[in-house]
Design an enzyme around this catalytic site. Sequence first.
Site, PDB file in Angstrom:
ATOM      1  N   ARG A 220       0.843  -1.178   0.000  1.00  0.00           N
ATOM      2  CA  ARG A 220       0.000   0.000   0.000  1.00  0.00           C
ATOM      3  C   ARG A 220       0.884   1.234   0.000  1.00  0.00           C
ATOM      4  NH1 ARG A 220      -4.493   1.207   4.574  1.00  0.00           N
ATOM      5  NH2 ARG A 220      -2.724   0.824   5.915  1.00  0.00           N
TER       6      ARG A 220
ATOM      7  N   ASP B 142      -0.867  -2.969  12.963  1.00  0.00           N
ATOM      8  CA  ASP B 142      -0.403  -3.519  11.680  1.00  0.00           C
ATOM      9  C   ASP B 142      -0.278  -5.042  11.818  1.00  0.00           C
ATOM     10  OD1 ASP B 142       1.488  -2.428   9.036  1.00  0.00           O
ATOM     11  OD2 ASP B 142       1.561  -4.536   9.658  1.00  0.00           O
TER      12      ASP B 142
ATOM     13  N   THR C 266      -0.839   7.601  -1.023  1.00  0.00           N
ATOM     14  CA  THR C 266      -2.114   7.548  -1.765  1.00  0.00           C
ATOM     15  C   THR C 266      -3.037   6.473  -1.211  1.00  0.00           C
ATOM     16  OG1 THR C 266      -1.285   5.900  -3.309  1.00  0.00           O
ATOM     17  CG2 THR C 266      -0.882   8.193  -3.885  1.00  0.00           C
TER      18      THR C 266
ATOM     19  N   ASP D 261       3.177  -6.544  10.940  1.00  0.00           N
ATOM     20  CA  ASP D 261       4.197  -6.247  11.957  1.00  0.00           C
ATOM     21  C   ASP D 261       3.977  -7.078  13.211  1.00  0.00           C
ATOM     22  OD1 ASP D 261       5.579  -4.470  10.415  1.00  0.00           O
ATOM     23  OD2 ASP D 261       4.679  -2.674  11.287  1.00  0.00           O
TER      24      ASP D 261
HETATM   25  N1  URA Z   1      -3.464  -3.160   7.570  1.00  0.00           N
HETATM   26  C1  URA Z   1      -3.160  -3.502   8.848  1.00  0.00           C
HETATM   27  O1  URA Z   1      -2.284  -4.331   9.085  1.00  0.00           O
HETATM   28  N2  URA Z   1      -3.832  -2.901   9.848  1.00  0.00           N
HETATM   29  C2  URA Z   1      -4.820  -2.021   9.638  1.00  0.00           C
HETATM   30  O2  URA Z   1      -5.406  -1.539  10.612  1.00  0.00           O
HETATM   31  C3  URA Z   1      -5.134  -1.674   8.300  1.00  0.00           C
HETATM   32  C4  URA Z   1      -4.441  -2.265   7.285  1.00  0.00           C
END
Ligand code: URA
Length: 226
Positions: A121, A217, A125, A220
């Site tokens: 991502r 995330d 943007t 992560d």
């Molecule tokens: N991707 C993620 O890992 N967490 C989010 O909250 C949104 C997209």
Amino acid sequence: MARQGVSPEQNFFGKTTMSHLTVVDHPLIQHKLTLMRDKNTPTSVFRQLLREISHLLAYEVTRSLPVAQKTIETPLMEMQAPELAGRKLALVSILRAGNGLLDGMLDLIPAARVGFVGLYRDEETLQPVQYYFKVPDHMDERVVIAVDPMLATGNSSAAAIDLLKKAGAKDIRFLCLLAAPEGVARMKEAHPDVPIVTAALDERLNELGYIEPGLGDAGDRMFGTK
Ligand code: URA
């Protein structure tokens, strides 16, 4: 909880369903999800919980798979018994966080074929950029389950489904752990034929495109990166 863009109904299985969205609010899933959301849950436990939840979600997303009868012999007699029909399922992980759901799905469906879609991502943007695509052959003859834990803006999910359709896939389901109303609406607009199964529909996206309350995330937290 404010839920925008969707109007779910509760059915007697305790699932929230719409034609394109199923929220599997089974107590075991919700309990494990609460542990995953907790910021103090360590990486190893997070990963294990995701694997366990994916077993439970797999049950729901595969509910309507076609079966055919075959003749077998039990120790007592011959019988007609059901088995999964048609070509092997294709599980497609949307990298990298999709791999967490993929592992659990493969525990239950070890014969499934596996594909990968690499999209990252763009942080400015929030649009998806493709860097990898590899899927099994005969996609048009397989049930395809695309997996990504977080349905956030829906941009990468919709782009991944575009790619799968270009590769011939016709019967596609989307499995995630958490969905934002914005992502559900985006997917419904882009791919109304693709049912979504999730463990929870959260409140909103924040300005950075993170699901709130969410779990941070997913990649992560799963892989211990920052
Ligand atoms: N991707 C993620 O890992 N967490 C989010 O909250 C949104 C997209």
